[in-house]
Design a protein around this motif. Sequence first.
Motif, mmCIF file in Angstrom:
data_model
loop_
_atom_site.group_PDB
_atom_site.id
_atom_site.type_symbol
_atom_site.label_atom_id
_atom_site.label_comp_id
_atom_site.label_asym_id
_atom_site.label_seq_id
_atom_site.Cartn_x
_atom_site.Cartn_y
_atom_site.Cartn_z
ATOM 1 N N SER A 15 -35.090 -11.944 -15.086
ATOM 2 C CA SER A 15 -36.228 -10.940 -15.313
ATOM 3 C C SER A 15 -35.650 -9.553 -14.545
ATOM 4 N N PRO A 21 -42.010 -8.914 -19.239
ATOM 5 C CA PRO A 21 -42.452 -10.064 -18.518
ATOM 6 C C PRO A 21 -43.104 -11.192 -19.579
ATOM 7 N N GLN A 22 -42.710 -12.303 -19.247
ATOM 8 C CA GLN A 22 -43.143 -13.526 -20.262
ATOM 9 C C GLN A 22 -42.654 -13.400 -21.807
ATOM 10 N N ARG A 23 -41.240 -12.673 -21.778
ATOM 11 C CA ARG A 23 -40.831 -12.545 -23.172
ATOM 12 C C ARG A 23 -40.588 -13.886 -24.109
ATOM 13 N N GLU A 24 -40.259 -14.926 -23.202
ATOM 14 C CA GLU A 24 -40.264 -16.217 -23.951
ATOM 15 C C GLU A 24 -41.486 -16.643 -24.654
ATOM 16 N N ASP A 25 -42.482 -16.079 -24.247
ATOM 17 C CA ASP A 25 -43.784 -16.468 -24.980
ATOM 18 C C ASP A 25 -43.835 -15.855 -26.126
ATOM 19 N N HIS A 26 -43.224 -14.299 -26.086
ATOM 20 C CA HIS A 26 -43.382 -13.610 -27.395
ATOM 21 C C HIS A 26 -42.365 -13.966 -28.376
#
Length: 247
Positions: A15, A21-26
């Motif tokens: 990061s 942030p939390q681009r894996e979730d997207h």
Amino acid sequence: MSAAYFISDAHLGVSPAGSVPQREDHLIAFLKELEGKASHLFIVGDLFEFWYEYNFYAPSKYFRLLRALADLKDKGCEVKLVRGNHDFAIGCFFKRELGIETCSHFIAELHGRRVYVCHGDGLARGDSSYRFFRKVLDLKLNRFLFKWIHPDIGMRIAFSVGSNSRDFNKKRIVPEEEYLENVRKIMRKHGCDTFVHGHNHTGGLWKVPEGVVINCGQWLFEENFSFISEKNCYFYPSHSAEPSSAS
């Protein structure tokens, strides 16, 4: 009708300043949306900031993404993963455990178009030193020696090298013509009318005499992550479940 989709350069695992942030979730949410409507998903390199396969170890922090890719494959979508300059050490894990093919480049026949797909590193004329360094890293002896480093330590070393590489490339501007010159040679050599790549994080479409050159963009620094379908370039907004076409 089902379509093929292309994404590139998520660099999961780090990061850096300014990254989403939390681009894996997207990304996982995007993969779930493709279920039932995508015939193919082509990941055009640098899905991970670093990947290395030990005999008895796979990076645990990517488990949810790996499960999402496996689910997409099980739902009938063919998934192919191109090795990038950050995750070039991808080996047989994806094919053996997930049924996902991996390669350095490939040619696809998609609805009448002949498409050459690669990550795009080393295309510029001035990348000769990088191409040499990449060959050194890929030597069997060096890969063997790295395997003896504890995975946690090896990952930290790789993330540090990747960060330094990113800082260096920010200062280096490669003229667009340098990419297109080599790209057009590859298109002519292989009889392709479409060339898809990633690597430099500059999404866009360029028309050339041989056809069209498309850069997939990236899933690292912008709030709207870009992807390619067979018909257009798109952004995937993090605040919406529906993909929207780029203007």
